[in-house]
Design a protein around this motif. Structure first.
Motif, mmCIF file in Angstrom:
data_model
loop_
_atom_site.group_PDB
_atom_site.id
_atom_site.type_symbol
_atom_site.label_atom_id
_atom_site.label_comp_id
_atom_site.label_asym_id
_atom_site.label_seq_id
_atom_site.Cartn_x
_atom_site.Cartn_y
_atom_site.Cartn_z
ATOM 1 N N ARG A 1 -8.931 1.840 5.304
ATOM 2 C CA ARG A 1 -9.966 1.357 4.371
ATOM 3 C C ARG A 1 -9.413 0.266 3.475
ATOM 4 N N HIS A 2 -8.171 0.434 3.072
ATOM 5 C CA HIS A 2 -7.552 -0.577 2.207
ATOM 6 C C HIS A 2 -7.494 -1.935 2.922
ATOM 7 N N ASP B 1 -14.109 -0.348 3.145
ATOM 8 C CA ASP B 1 -14.545 1.057 3.157
ATOM 9 C C ASP B 1 -15.440 1.410 4.345
ATOM 10 N N PHE C 1 0.840 -1.209 0.000
ATOM 11 C CA PHE C 1 0.000 0.000 0.000
ATOM 12 C C PHE C 1 0.873 1.257 0.000
#
Ligand code: FA5
Length: 337
Positions: A240-241, A245, A124
């Motif tokens: 959120r990742h 969400d 990420f």
């Protein structure tokens, strides 16, 4: 008449024997052999039928041919037993040699859940331009504390007072990955964006959510005009990742000597009585720390964060007790294969 009968019988015995010999030769499977057993020795077999006719013969002839009869019967039983034994050997032999079977797979291990989560988190941040730097676990007091604005008698050392090497050296097992802020800042000039994963050590008491050895990922971004909004945006996107969400993220003021202002970030968690689990500490970099890296705080600002990997893995996989990560329990680990 009796003699004729006995000759007839004798002939039948030899016919039966040669029929049996040829049948036995042709029997290839265990099922064949069982069928021969029934056919030659069973209640309705020809042999049994002959026994009936024997009893009508005179004594001496009966004796003579009775013997022949018994000999043949024994021979048939013996040969069938031998064949049966050979055939069961052959079946195992054939299955061993069956090259059409698929090969045996060697047992396959899997990545540790903490490694899986670490890789996912690094991916990420890497995608957003943070480069990964690997840090050292054995650290000097300067990088673990002093350069981070935690002088010798600062109360913040209490929580982190860690495992020191014996002797005069001031080396210790680092209590946080924040040591890598200083090391990375010293080595490069801004703009600078790093993430640094690794193991840390504290005198914490072991319980369901705390360990004395755990893993963190440090993150740091230094550039002109970096604001708290940048930090918030990044960390909300990260939560959120990882958690989807719908995740609820809570920012609360906190205190770290090396960031100002500072915050802790927690997400909703049913496993704890207050309903939240703290994942990260973060904040804007304290100008004192930037100076220690040789970076002018009047021209640059930055943010830093430190997240606990175990906590994230526990939430991601629904693990209720941190201790399971370190127990090498094969049943647990194989679930991540
Ligand atoms: C720190 O370690 C700071 N270095 C974080 C930081 C970095 C703040 C950069 C500001 C800027 P803290 O002690 O709160 O902060 O630990 C950070 C995270 O590590 C916690 O949110 C938690 O997720 C995890 N953590 C802390 N102690 C333990 C423990 N004993 N066992 C497992 N995880 C822990």
């Amino acid at each position: 008449q009796a003699r004729q009968d006995s000759e007839h019988l004798s002939e039948n015995l030899s016919k039966l024997e040669s029929a049996f010999t040829s049948d036995l030769e042709n029997a290839r499977t265990p099922q064949h052999i069982t069928a021969l057993q029934a056919g030659y020795l069973g209640k309705r077999s020809q042999l049994r039928g002959m026994l009936q006719s024997l009893k009508d013969l005179p004594q001496d002839i009966r004796m003579e041919y009775g013997q022949k009869y018994n000999l043949l019967k024994q021979k048939i039983s013996k040969k069938l037993a031998e064949k049966e034994q050979n055939s069961s050997h052959q079946t195992t032999q054939t299955s061993l040699d069956d090259i059409s079977l698929p090969g045996r797979r060697p047992p396959q291990g899997s990545l540790h859940p903490l490694t899986i989560i670490r890789n996912e988190a690094l991916r990420f941040f890497n995608r957003r331009g943070f480069i990964t730097v690997w840090g050292n676990e054995l650290e000097s007091e300067y990088y673990n504390f002093e350069a981070l604005n935690i002088p010798k008698n600062h109360p913040a050392r209490d929580e982190h007072d860690s495992y020191y090497l014996q002797g005069k050296s001031s080396l210790l097992l680092r209590s946080q990955t924040s040591n890598m802020q200083i090391r990375a800042g010293e080595q490069s000039s801004p703009p600078l964006a790093i993430v640094s994963p690794g193991r840390v050590f504290r005198r914490d008491t072991l319980d369901a959510t705390h360990s004395y050895t755990f893993h963190q990922i440090e993150g740091m971004y230094i550039n002109r005009g970096v604001s708290f909004a940048d930090l918030k945006g990044l960390l909300i996107a990260f939560c959120r990742h990882i958690f989807g969400d719908a995740v609820k993220v809570r920012f609360r003021p906190d205190y770290f000597p090396f960031t100002e202002p500072s915050c802790e970030i927690a997400i909703e968690y049913s496993g704890k009585s207050d309903g939240w689990l703290e994942l990260l500490g973060a904040g804007l970099m304290n100008p004192f720390v930037l100076k220690n890296m040789g970076i002018d705080p009047n021209s640059y600002s930055g943010y830093a964060f430190g997240l606990g990997l175990e906590r994230i893995a526990m939430l991601s996989y629904g693990i209720k007790d941190i201790r399971i990560f370190y127990e090498n329990d094969e049943d647990f680990l194989m679930q991540f294969n």
